[in-house]
Design a protein around this motif. Structure first.
Motif, PDB file in Angstrom:
ATOM      1  N   UNK A  88       0.808  -1.224   0.000  1.00  0.00           N
ATOM      2  CA  UNK A  88       0.000   0.000   0.000  1.00  0.00           C
ATOM      3  C   UNK A  88       0.836   1.267   0.000  1.00  0.00           C
ATOM      4  N   UNK A  89       2.141   1.128  -0.158  1.00  0.00           N
ATOM      5  CA  UNK A  89       2.963   2.349  -0.146  1.00  0.00           C
ATOM      6  C   UNK A  89       3.141   2.873  -1.562  1.00  0.00           C
ATOM      7  N   UNK A  90       4.195   2.435  -2.261  1.00  0.00           N
ATOM      8  CA  UNK A  90       4.386   2.845  -3.657  1.00  0.00           C
ATOM      9  C   UNK A  90       4.562   1.600  -4.513  1.00  0.00           C
ATOM     10  N   UNK A  91       3.513   0.794  -4.661  1.00  0.00           N
ATOM     11  CA  UNK A  91       3.705  -0.456  -5.402  1.00  0.00           C
ATOM     12  C   UNK A  91       4.080  -0.166  -6.852  1.00  0.00           C
ATOM     13  N   UNK A  92       5.022  -0.936  -7.385  1.00  0.00           N
ATOM     14  CA  UNK A  92       5.391  -0.715  -8.781  1.00  0.00           C
ATOM     15  C   UNK A  92       5.104  -1.967  -9.585  1.00  0.00           C
ATOM     16  N   UNK A  93       5.203  -1.842 -10.890  1.00  0.00           N
ATOM     17  CA  UNK A  93       5.005  -2.982 -11.780  1.00  0.00           C
ATOM     18  C   UNK A  93       3.899  -2.809 -12.787  1.00  0.00           C
ATOM     19  N   UNK A  94       3.025  -1.811 -12.558  1.00  0.00           N
ATOM     20  CA  UNK A  94       1.884  -1.696 -13.458  1.00  0.00           C
ATOM     21  C   UNK A  94       2.328  -1.343 -14.874  1.00  0.00           C
ATOM     22  N   UNK A  95       3.427  -0.578 -14.978  1.00  0.00           N
ATOM     23  CA  UNK A  95       3.884  -0.206 -16.325  1.00  0.00           C
ATOM     24  C   UNK A  95       4.333  -1.441 -17.101  1.00  0.00           C
ATOM     25  N   UNK A  96       4.945  -2.389 -16.407  1.00  0.00           N
ATOM     26  CA  UNK A  96       5.355  -3.614 -17.094  1.00  0.00           C
ATOM     27  C   UNK A  96       4.134  -4.377 -17.575  1.00  0.00           C
ATOM     28  N   UNK A  97       3.099  -4.412 -16.728  1.00  0.00           N
ATOM     29  CA  UNK A  97       1.873  -5.103 -17.128  1.00  0.00           C
ATOM     30  C   UNK A  97       1.298  -4.454 -18.384  1.00  0.00           C
ATOM     31  N   UNK A  98       1.305  -3.126 -18.432  1.00  0.00           N
ATOM     32  CA  UNK A  98       0.723  -2.437 -19.584  1.00  0.00           C
ATOM     33  C   UNK A  98       1.599  -2.583 -20.831  1.00  0.00           C
ATOM     34  N   UNK A  99       2.908  -2.493 -20.642  1.00  0.00           N
ATOM     35  CA  UNK A  99       3.814  -2.661 -21.783  1.00  0.00           C
ATOM     36  C   UNK A  99       3.756  -4.091 -22.321  1.00  0.00           C
ATOM     37  N   UNK A 100       3.651  -5.061 -21.406  1.00  0.00           N
ATOM     38  CA  UNK A 100       3.563  -6.452 -21.842  1.00  0.00           C
ATOM     39  C   UNK A 100       2.366  -6.641 -22.774  1.00  0.00           C
ATOM     40  N   UNK A 101       1.264  -5.996 -22.404  1.00  0.00           N
ATOM     41  CA  UNK A 101       0.073  -6.119 -23.244  1.00  0.00           C
ATOM     42  C   UNK A 101       0.322  -5.495 -24.618  1.00  0.00           C
ATOM     43  N   UNK A 102       0.922  -4.304 -24.634  1.00  0.00           N
ATOM     44  CA  UNK A 102       1.199  -3.636 -25.912  1.00  0.00           C
ATOM     45  C   UNK A 102       2.060  -4.511 -26.808  1.00  0.00           C
ATOM     46  N   UNK A 103       3.081  -5.107 -26.198  1.00  0.00           N
ATOM     47  CA  UNK A 103       3.995  -5.935 -26.973  1.00  0.00           C
ATOM     48  C   UNK A 103       3.292  -7.180 -27.487  1.00  0.00           C
ATOM     49  N   UNK A 104       2.491  -7.785 -26.644  1.00  0.00           N
ATOM     50  CA  UNK A 104       1.820  -9.006 -27.059  1.00  0.00           C
ATOM     51  C   UNK A 104       0.838  -8.748 -28.201  1.00  0.00           C
ATOM     52  N   UNK A 105       0.201  -7.586 -28.167  1.00  0.00           N
ATOM     53  CA  UNK A 105      -0.700  -7.242 -29.273  1.00  0.00           C
ATOM     54  C   UNK A 105       0.078  -7.104 -30.569  1.00  0.00           C
TER      55      UNK A 105
END
Lengths: 477, 315
Positions: free
Chosen positions: A167-184
């Motif tokens: 609940x502080x500064x969780x990171x990783x969401x950008x990787x999730x979003x980039x992974x989707x872009x790449x997979x598309x």
């Protein structure tokens, strides 16, 4: 490439059941992957890696004199969750975050939960992430944890468990979003064959969540992302999110406090800031209130925040809810504030603060995973079954000297997903970090970051130790 | 726009332009040497002198020769103005503003940087050098083109363009100065075919030969100087660079031409007007080399005033 020799090897596999038959959700994807000609899949895997590299989704490995850059390893075989599985997770997370927010608000106000003897006072006050500076502060709209990344694992029974709340500064969401872009880009056809819930609107929702915090009379609030700078390991994500939301990415040195407000220094003078999505820890936010040696923060920021003239996301002090000793109380927290049974289970946890449980931990230490309560990001964890005699001795000593700061959990057998290994598939262990936004309502991004332990047999998914990631598909109607 | 961001955009573009121009320097030398009748190593020393960093070179390399100079100017990580170092800085600046620039620009800087980083083994095969420096120019153009077509032409873009054009003005003046240092074997050769060949090579390095021919047809030293200094339409000519960097500056501030409200406007306006009302024969009378030296000094003053005006606000 096909799955004919693929074995689940007694683990819970997300693609195949215990008899090696494809599960409902994965059968179309398996068919599509097997229909690609020899070498095609590997070619696309390479293309995906090249795309990530060129986008600069890299982290730096400092070894020789010149730092070499690597991409965060990525495997193109997606992790798939069926609709009903996702709904269960989604409902569970909404419930959990709702309760944790009430908990944080209570801790910094009346502390009813302590008075009602649900959680011992001592545990709260001794937490390293308890911030007495936040007592009696009223964050805008009563929301403390605006952005959360909760770690979820699946055990061999197929059941989902919450492993950790961040609940502080969780990171990783950008990787999730980039992974989707790449997979598309590399597997476009599959996307037209099956319905996958989109994640592309995450940044709109994040911006909404942040703008929601500005005082109502400000029509177009000025939101900024506050980063420690380009040498921070998550810098890529900070700039990615600022870019996607179309807001300024600022460093502490760009901000000044004057006349009771926060401003940023621009080429045309000072400009007022209304909401700060801060990606620096509480301790570094304001040298006047927290760590006086901090160079990353903004002097006087906390006073402006206290007076409601700037909003901070997440609110300072939220870390109290992801203390790992307090984690053990989350099922009770949910029951206390919501009067409901938890939808998502906790991993069974032994709290060393409790004398009886501590003894159990010491007696069974070879079978357990020991975690320091105040750390995040996998620091200081000892995996009993894999630990050396020396490590066991050391951790026993640490527990004895500071029992409050240690918890223990049984070793879980994480579920597996196929990954490409040279010219065939092998199963590897995964976890899942969904991202939750708390704005005008609680929203769970349909997907999340699936981290995968790429080393054979390994249970450690952290990128520093051979972990990689996968795109996460939630199947739609 | 954040002062820090404006600063990074300005320097990102300056460094990309600088890398390209170092390639042009080397290219002019490679071209010139093809036609020179004597030991070519003698001609690599002057190239280092034009950079002004000859002390630095001597300390780590000693006597200049082709390989040493090419390595120093291209691949030397310890030399702050080598191509690889400038690209590294361009990339670092880009990284700190990557949410401001387009993803395409960031991708291009990345590709460019890794292309040069992976090319250090090229030195072994000299035939490849021409292609290599050609590719460097191309990668820079690709960046500029990407920037022009994918980034809004707002304040940030203008800071970038201003940086690029000021850097280019400086470097064109230095390319022109290379001829001063390249010695002809004897005074008799001034005005000889070799002399003309050298001027032509110099124009070529500024990608100016064809455009020059359209305007003046015959190659004459004072016309070459006139073209590279005074032309208002050729994009690598000094005057063009000043006119357009001034346009960017005044788009940023909104101050009209002919007046000034800050040091940046004053010094850039002054330098630009001076060129507007000068003639090449005046310059030749003073001495081309002397003129260029003073110009480079004045341009530094402009650069400093931009820093004071925009990047160090409130400091």
């Amino acid at each position: 490439m096909n799955f004919s020799n693929y074995q689940v090897e007694g683990f819970f596999d997300e693609y195949f059941d215990e008899n090696n038959n494809p599960r409902n959700g994965s059968s179309i994807v398996i068919k599509r992957i097997e229909s690609l000609s020899d070498g095609e899949l590997v070619k696309r895997q390479k293309a995906a890696e090249a795309a990530l590299f060129n986008m600069g989704v890299t982290f730096t490995v400092y070894k020789k004199e010149a730092g070499t850059e690597r991409i965060f390893p990525f495997d193109i075989i997606p992790r798939i969750l069926e609709q009903h599985e996702w709904e269960h997770i989604e409902n569970g997370l909404k419930q959990r975050i709702g309760a944790l927010n009430k908990f944080i608000d209570d801790i910094y106000h009346g502390q009813k939960i302590i008075k009602d003897k649900i959680i011992p006072k001592e545990i709260i006050l001794s937490s390293r992430s308890f911030r007495e500076q936040c007592l009696n502060i009223n964050p805008p709209k009563g929301i403390w944890c605006h952005i959360t990344g909760t770690d979820i694992v699946r055990d061999k029974d197929g059941e989902f468990y919450v492993l950790e709340d961040n609940l502080r500064c969780p990171s990783g969401v950008s990787y999730a979003l980039e992974n989707r872009m790449v997979l598309k880009r590399v597997l476009p056809k599959i996307f037209s064959d099956i319905k996958i819930r989109p994640v592309d609107d995450y940044h709109y929702r994040l911006l909404d969540t942040l703008q929601h915090l500005a005082p109502d009379n400000i029509s177009n609030p000025n939101v900024v992302v506050l980063t420690p700078g380009i040498y921070n390991s998550a810098y890529y994500e900070h700039s990615f999110l600022a870019q996607q939301m179309g807001v300024e990415l600022v460093q502490g040195s760009d901000l000044v406090v004057t006349d009771g407000y926060v401003f940023m220094q621009t080429t045309k003078g000072l400009e007022k800031v209304d909401v700060i999505y801060r990606r620096i820890d509480d301790d570094f936010l304001d040298p006047k209130v927290f760590n006086p040696d901090s160079l990353l923060g903004v002097s006087g920021l906390f006073d402006v925040y206290r007076n409601g003239r700037v909003a901070l996301a997440n609110a300072p002090g939220t870390g109290i809810a992801d203390d790992k000793t307090i984690y053990a109380y989350v099922p009770k927290i949910i029951k206390y504030y919501l009067g409901e049974e938890p939808i998502l289970s906790n991993v069974p946890t032994y709290v060393c603060w409790d004398e009886k449980e501590k003894q159990h931990v010491i007696d069974n230490i070879e079978k357990l995973v020991i975690k320091p309560a105040g750390e995040s990001g996998g620091y200081g964890i000892v995996v009993g079954p894999h630990a050396s005699k020396k490590e066991i001795k050391q951790i026993k000593k640490l527990i004895a000297s500071d029992p409050r700061n240690y918890i223990a959990q049984p070793t879980l057998s994480l579920s597996r997903v196929p990954v490409i290994v040279k010219d065939h598939f092998e199963g590897r262990h995964v976890d899942l970090r969904p991202f939750i936004l708390y704005g005008s309502e609680i929203y769970v991004m349909p997907g999340g970051l699936t981290r995968v332990a790429l080393k054979k047999g390994s249970l450690i998914v952290n990128s520093s130790q051979g972990g990689g990631s996968k795109d996460t598909w939630i199947l739609g109607k | 726009m954040l002062s820090r961001v404006a600063n990074s955009l300005y320097w990102m573009c300056r460094y990309i332009e600088r890398a390209e121009n170092i390639a042009r320097f080397i290219d002019v030398n490679l071209n010139l040497l093809l036609d020179l009748p004597y030991d070519e190593n003698e001609q690599w020393g002057p190239l280092v002198v034009t950079t002004g960093d000859n002390k630095l070179f001597e300390n780590s390399y000693g006597e200049p020769d082709k390989d040493k100079v090419i390595n120093f100017l291209t691949f030397d990580n310890n030399y702050h103005n080598s191509i690889i170092s400038t690209l590294e800085k361009a990339r670092e600046n880009a990284r700190s503003v990557r949410e401001i620039i387009s993803s395409e620009m960031w991708e291009q800087i990345n590709k460019y940087y890794f292309f040069v980083k992976d090319a250090s083994n090229l030195l072994e095969d000299h035939d490849n050098l021409y292609d290599f420096y050609y590719r460097i120019k191309l990668e820079s153009h690709l960046f500029t083109g990407t920037m022009d077509t994918t980034m809004s032409h707002g304040e940030g873009w203008h800071f970038g363009r201003m940086g690029r054009l000021l850097e280019r003005a400086d470097k064109t003046s230095r390319i022109l100065d290379v001829k001063y240092y390249i010695l002809l074997p004897s005074v008799d050769l001034i005005g000889s075919p070799i002399d003309y060949i050298q001027w032509a090579a110099l124009l070529k390095s500024a990608s100016a030969l064809e455009m020059y021919r359209k305007r003046f047809r015959r190659i004459l030293p004072d016309k070459v100087a006139d073209f590279l200094i005074m032309d208002s339409e050729f994009p690598r000519a000094i005057r063009y660079c000043l006119i357009h960097s001034q346009r960017s500056l005044r788009t940023i501030t909104g101050t009209s031409f002919g007046t000034y409200k800050n040091a940046a406007e004053r010094y850039l306006g002054k330098l630009s007007s001076e060129l507007d009302y000068s003639q090449t024969d005046e310059i030749i009378t003073v001495g081309l080399h002397e003129f260029l030296g003073r110009f480079q000094h004045d341009l530094n003053v402009v650069g400093n005033s931009i820093h004071e005006t925009f990047f160090e606000v409130g400091k």
